[in-house]
Design a protein around this motif. Structure first.
Motif, short mmCIF file in Angstrom:
data_model
loop_
_atom_site.label_atom_id
_atom_site.label_comp_id
_atom_site.label_asym_id
_atom_site.label_seq_id
_atom_site.Cartn_x
_atom_site.Cartn_y
_atom_site.Cartn_z
N VAL A 104 45.45 40.54 37.43
CA VAL A 104 44.24 41.24 37.86
C VAL A 104 43.04 40.32 37.73
CG1 VAL A 104 43.83 42.21 35.55
CG2 VAL A 104 42.94 43.40 37.56
N SER A 163 45.06 45.72 29.77
CA SER A 163 45.03 45.00 31.05
C SER A 163 46.24 44.10 31.16
CB SER A 163 43.75 44.17 31.15
OG SER A 163 43.79 43.32 32.27
N ALA A 188 43.52 47.76 40.49
CA ALA A 188 42.37 47.07 41.06
C ALA A 188 42.65 46.69 42.51
CB ALA A 188 42.06 45.82 40.23
N ASP A 211 36.80 39.99 36.95
CA ASP A 211 35.65 40.83 37.32
C ASP A 211 36.01 42.31 37.30
OD1 ASP A 211 33.80 38.80 37.64
OD2 ASP A 211 34.10 38.63 39.81
N GLU A 212 37.22 42.64 37.73
CA GLU A 212 37.61 44.04 37.77
C GLU A 212 37.94 44.56 36.37
OE1 GLU A 212 39.06 45.63 41.35
OE2 GLU A 212 39.84 43.70 42.02
N TRP A 231 41.61 36.20 45.95
CA TRP A 231 40.85 35.62 44.84
C TRP A 231 40.96 34.09 44.87
CZ3 TRP A 231 42.34 32.67 40.59
CH2 TRP A 231 41.40 32.56 39.56
N THR A 250 41.44 43.72 44.27
CA THR A 250 41.46 42.30 44.66
C THR A 250 42.86 41.73 44.56
OG1 THR A 250 39.20 42.05 43.83
CG2 THR A 250 40.45 40.04 44.23
N ARG A 310 34.57 45.38 34.90
CA ARG A 310 34.02 46.63 35.43
C ARG A 310 34.65 47.85 34.77
NH1 ARG A 310 33.32 43.75 40.37
NH2 ARG A 310 35.44 44.18 41.08
N VAL A 311 35.96 47.81 34.58
CA VAL A 311 36.64 48.94 33.95
C VAL A 311 36.21 49.07 32.49
CG1 VAL A 311 38.88 49.85 33.23
CG2 VAL A 311 38.58 48.96 35.55
N GLY A 329 46.49 44.55 38.58
CA GLY A 329 46.22 44.16 39.95
C GLY A 329 47.10 44.91 40.93
#
Length: 247
Positions: A159, A129, A234, A162-163, A241, A236, A166-167, A185
């Motif tokens: 990023v 990430s 992602a 939360d995303e 945010w 968002t 999820r990943v 992101g």
């Protein structure tokens, strides 16, 4: 599916545990506070008994030259215990571009962690990430005083946490990748611009001074920390945010 999340009380870990639990899985958080010490191996065999997947989201005490030793020890203990317990999938969270910034000890240590996992006996998945939105304020604090924030123009593609969660949760319940996926992101910013956006949203009147030598991210050049082709992008945006965050 029984999933053990080591480091499951942190920013990403707590969200991963929540998502997995909501989806009907038996997801448990384990850490030193629950009797599991990855650095010494204490409590690991008991924690992994009957587990289908283990997720390692632990961080070293410091992001300096001591971090490689931390990951060498923790991955050694994790892989030995997971192999003995018959765990079928090990997942870690790493950093986009970690291998492109050899001047940073912490980034070198994350590459070491990845390499140890790849060479181990357990099928694996690595999620890389970019920097989390939630960490930007901390980045600004490293090189700030009451009047200014000094930041390099290093390119970042941050990023939402939360995303990321999820990943990671999606990878955890899937078949082992025996490989790596990147997550980022939707926007790329020079860090000094990101600082100005953040301060403006906070109503903070300090000035951002562009300084190519300021802080940890000064060691990253060019597009080293920007996701490449094939990355998961992602949805968002940083400004959206920020608008939802209390000031």
């Amino acid at each position: 599916m029984r999933i053990v999340v080591i480091g499951g009380s942190g920013l990403i870990g707590s969200r991963v545990v929540g998502l997995l639990t909501e989806a009907g899985h038996e997801a448990v958080s384990r850490s030193r506070s629950t009797g599991v010490d990855l650095l010494s191996g204490r409590g690991l065999p008991e924690a992994l008994a009957g587990a289908d997947v283990v997720v390692d989201l632990t961080k070293p005490p410091a992001f300096d030259d001591t971090s490689p030793a931390f990951f060498r020890a923790t991955m050694g203990h994790l892989l030995a215990a997971a192999g003995s317990a018959g765990v079928g999938h090990a997942v870690i969270l790493s950093i986009v571009g970690a291998d492109q910034v050899p001047g940073l000890a912490y980034y070198r240590s994350k590459v070491l962690q990845e390499d140890l996992l790849k060479a181990g006996p357990v099928p694996y998945s690595i999620v890389r990430s970019t920097q989390f939105f939630e960490f930007i304020d901390t980045v600004l604090s490293w090189t700030s005083d009451e009047h200014t924030v000094r930041l390099p123009p290093t390119l970042l593609q941050p990023v939402a946490g939360d995303e990321v969660a999820r990943v990671v949760a999606g990878v955890v319940v899937g078949a082992p990748l025996n490989g790596t996926i990147d997550l980022a992101g939707p926007e790329v910013f020079p860090l000094d611009e990101l600082g100005r956006i953040t301060l403006d949203a906070r109503g903070d009147r300090r000035a951002v001074v562009t300084d190519e030598d300021a802080g940890l991210y000064a060691a990253a050049k060019g597009h080293a920390l920007v996701a490449g082709r094939g990355a998961v992008i992602a949805a968002t945006t940083y400004r959206d945010w920020l608008a939802r965050r209390p000031h």
